[in-house]
Design an enzyme around this catalytic site. Structure first.
Site, PDB file in Angstrom:
ATOM      1  N   ALA A  78       0.819  -1.220   0.000  1.00 42.23           N
ATOM      2  CA  ALA A  78       0.000   0.000   0.000  1.00 42.23           C
ATOM      3  C   ALA A  78       0.852   1.270   0.000  1.00 42.23           C
ATOM      4  O   ALA A  78       0.459   2.277  -0.586  1.00 42.23           O
ATOM      5  CB  ALA A  78      -0.958   0.004   1.193  1.00 42.23           C
ATOM      6  N   THR A  79       2.021   1.226   0.621  1.00 41.22           N
ATOM      7  CA  THR A  79       2.902   2.398   0.595  1.00 41.22           C
ATOM      8  C   THR A  79       3.264   2.735  -0.850  1.00 41.22           C
ATOM      9  O   THR A  79       3.178   3.896  -1.277  1.00 41.22           O
ATOM     10  CB  THR A  79       4.191   2.128   1.404  1.00 41.22           C
ATOM     11  OG1 THR A  79       3.833   1.893   2.768  1.00 41.22           O
ATOM     12  CG2 THR A  79       5.161   3.300   1.328  1.00 41.22           C
ATOM     13  N   HIS A 130      -1.251  -7.809   3.310  1.00 44.82           N
ATOM     14  CA  HIS A 130      -0.922  -8.245   4.676  1.00 44.82           C
ATOM     15  C   HIS A 130      -1.841  -7.706   5.772  1.00 44.82           C
ATOM     16  O   HIS A 130      -1.746  -8.131   6.916  1.00 44.82           O
ATOM     17  CB  HIS A 130       0.553  -7.971   5.001  1.00 44.82           C
ATOM     18  CG  HIS A 130       0.897  -6.576   5.398  1.00 44.82           C
ATOM     19  ND1 HIS A 130       1.019  -6.200   6.714  1.00 44.82           N
ATOM     20  CD2 HIS A 130       1.180  -5.477   4.669  1.00 44.82           C
ATOM     21  CE1 HIS A 130       1.377  -4.919   6.764  1.00 44.82           C
ATOM     22  NE2 HIS A 130       1.475  -4.468   5.543  1.00 44.82           N
ATOM     23  N   THR A 166      10.017  -7.471 -12.571  1.00 45.66           N
ATOM     24  CA  THR A 166       9.431  -8.802 -12.747  1.00 45.66           C
ATOM     25  C   THR A 166       8.310  -9.005 -11.737  1.00 45.66           C
ATOM     26  O   THR A 166       8.491  -8.742 -10.546  1.00 45.66           O
ATOM     27  CB  THR A 166      10.501  -9.888 -12.563  1.00 45.66           C
ATOM     28  OG1 THR A 166      11.557  -9.633 -13.490  1.00 45.66           O
ATOM     29  CG2 THR A 166       9.937 -11.279 -12.791  1.00 45.66           C
ATOM     30  N   CYS A 176       5.242   6.376  22.367  1.00 45.89           N
ATOM     31  CA  CYS A 176       5.310   7.775  22.788  1.00 45.89           C
ATOM     32  C   CYS A 176       6.023   7.930  24.108  1.00 45.89           C
ATOM     33  O   CYS A 176       6.184   9.032  24.612  1.00 45.89           O
ATOM     34  CB  CYS A 176       3.907   8.370  22.871  1.00 45.89           C
ATOM     35  SG  CYS A 176       2.781   7.333  23.777  1.00 45.89           S
TER      36      CYS A 176
HETATM   37  C1  LIG Z   1      -0.502  -0.606   6.658  1.00 52.39           C
HETATM   38  C2  LIG Z   1      -1.025   0.605   5.988  1.00 52.39           C
HETATM   39  C3  LIG Z   1      -0.352   1.176   4.892  1.00 52.39           C
HETATM   40  C4  LIG Z   1       0.975   0.659   4.397  1.00 52.39           C
HETATM   41  O1  LIG Z   1       0.846  -0.577   3.787  1.00 52.39           O
HETATM   42  P1  LIG Z   1       2.135  -1.456   3.406  1.00 52.39           P
HETATM   43  O2  LIG Z   1       1.584  -2.519   2.520  1.00 52.39           O
HETATM   44  O3  LIG Z   1       2.663  -1.973   4.699  1.00 52.39           O
HETATM   45  O4  LIG Z   1       3.093  -0.572   2.697  1.00 52.39           O
HETATM   46  C5  LIG Z   1      -0.916   2.277   4.297  1.00 52.39           C
HETATM   47  N1  LIG Z   1      -2.071   2.803   4.735  1.00 52.39           N
HETATM   48  C6  LIG Z   1      -2.744   2.282   5.779  1.00 52.39           C
HETATM   49  C7  LIG Z   1      -4.036   2.905   6.200  1.00 52.39           C
HETATM   50  C8  LIG Z   1      -2.240   1.172   6.445  1.00 52.39           C
HETATM   51  O5  LIG Z   1      -2.906   0.675   7.479  1.00 52.39           O
END
Ligand SMILES: *Cc1c(COP(=O)(O)O)cnc(C)c1O
Length: 390
Positions: free
Chosen positions: A73-74, A203, A242, A328
């Protein structure tokens, strides 16, 4: 019941056995490169990717060529936001997001600010919701993109995606949503919710780490992005490299399972979460629920506990894996920007924990966790009274 109990499913989830099974053939004999057009090793891999793309597209009611595979997602967030900014940014330089986004969105906007873009960070209310009216009035003729997450990773608040998409469509602005926490937990149909770009991963949804995808709308409007990874031209030249065939097969299996078992999965998870919440609230006073009371992920329980620092609580709960939302206690560590945005004091942020229930938890485990949390909170509060008395 096996200890420790995993209740941190917002940070990652255990892999489903069925997902692992779907991946194994492509880690063993079927190791071919889907770009190898001249032999059966390549064809088998290509077929696996094609099937995975169809399954994933289907789970969003999208078309297969609207799905681009990424490394999570990043990366999807980076490709969506920078890709749009670089493709259209010479004409429009205003971007809108909100204060409670994940760092993989916020940091991209910080970066784009150094490239001459102007960013509006929308506030959220005490429950973590943005105001659609404020969004609407923030859009100008210079606005290019709105990026608002589907559901928050700390407090679970679900944003009004349909309304947001509608406003964006109405004003001719692109809409991206980070759905990493939402896949498998809220319905996302791109025919109903007219988002233009959707980021997600495997994940957080019982699949493997390091794989994900980006939905990119192909029609009304057709979106063009500038690639952030250059090379062999895979994925319509949008993401060279790939293809990670076993992990793509795993992502597809994870999406398929969460679609097929959506009702039972979420009903079970919500029942465990609700009982945990009710038990804690009925046995302890001085507890504050964070996130929206209703518009919240079914697996999320984020609470602030008066007088009980989360680092001390975690020391007492060594058989339960939960999260203090942000480290924190150590000097220099960043405080949760999400809890700050919903108006929690510095003191209350230090007393906040996040529980994420998952598919592989049982009621026995969440009952046990409730008992342990209540016991530990009482113990710490008694110790506090002692300290102030003597
Ligand atoms: C975990 C998360 C990401 C990052 O996802 P990755 O696959 O670990 O890079 C981005 N946005 C939200 C809201 C997440 O919970």
């Amino acid at each position: 019941m096996k200890l420790p109990i995993y209740l941190d499913n917002h940070s990652t989830t255990p892999i489903d056995e069925r997902v692992l099974e779907a991946m194994l053939p492509y880690l063993k004999g079927n190791f071919g490169n889907p770009s190898s057009k001249g032999h059966s090793f390549g064809w088998i891999a290509e077929e696996a990717v094609k099937l995975a793309r169809e399954i994933i597209a289907g789970s969003f009611n999208a078309k297969p060529d609207e799905i681009i595979f990424t490394g999570g997602a990043t990366e999807s967030n980076n490709l969506a936001i920078k890709g749009i900014a670089e493709a259209y940014g010479n004409k429009k330089k205003h971007l809108i997001t909100c204060k409670t986004e994940h760092p993989s969105v916020l940091e991209v906007f910080e970066y784009l600010q150094t490239k001459g873009f102007v960013i509006t960070y929308l506030d959220v209310d005490q429950h973590g919701l943005i105001s659609p009216d404020e969004l609407s009035s923030s859009i100008t003729d210079k606005t290019l993109l709105v990026s608002i997450m589907a559901a928050n990773n700390e407090i679970g608040t679900i944003q009004p995606l349909n309304k947001i998409a509608h406003i964006c469509k109405d004003k001719g602005v692109f809409f991206h949503t980070d759905a990493a926490q939402a896949t498998g937990k809220i319905e996302l149909d791109v025919k109903k919710t007219e988002a233009d770009l959707i980021s997600f991963n495997a994940h957080k949804n019982y699949g493997p780490k390091g794989t994900g995808a980006l939905f990119i709308r192909k029609k009304h409007p057709q979106i063009k992005l500038i690639a952030q990874m250059h090379g062999g031209g895979q994925e319509h030249n949008l993401r060279s490299g790939t293809l990670n065939v076993p992990y793509i097969a795993g992502l597809a299996k994870a999406m398929e399972i969460s679609k097929d078992e959506f009702e039972t999965d979420n009903t079970n998870i919500k029942a465990m979460r609700d009982k945990l919440e009710q038990t804690i609230f009925s046995q302890l006073d001085g507890i504050k629920l964070n996130g929206h009371p209703e518009h919240r992920l079914p697996n999320n329980l984020n609470i602030s506990i008066n007088g009980v620092r989360n680092d001390l609580l975690q020391l007492e709960l060594n058989d339960i894996a939960l999260s203090s939302t942000a480290a924190c206690s150590s000097a220099g560590a960043k405080r949760s920007h999400v809890l700050e945005a919903i108006g929690l004091s510095e003191e209350l942020i230090k007393c906040t924990i996040r529980i994420g229930v998952g598919r592989f938890n049982s009621m026995e485990e969440t009952d046990y966790a409730a008992g342990r949390i209540i016991f530990a909170v009482n113990k710490i509060r008694q110790r506090n009274t002692h300290e102030t008395t003597y």
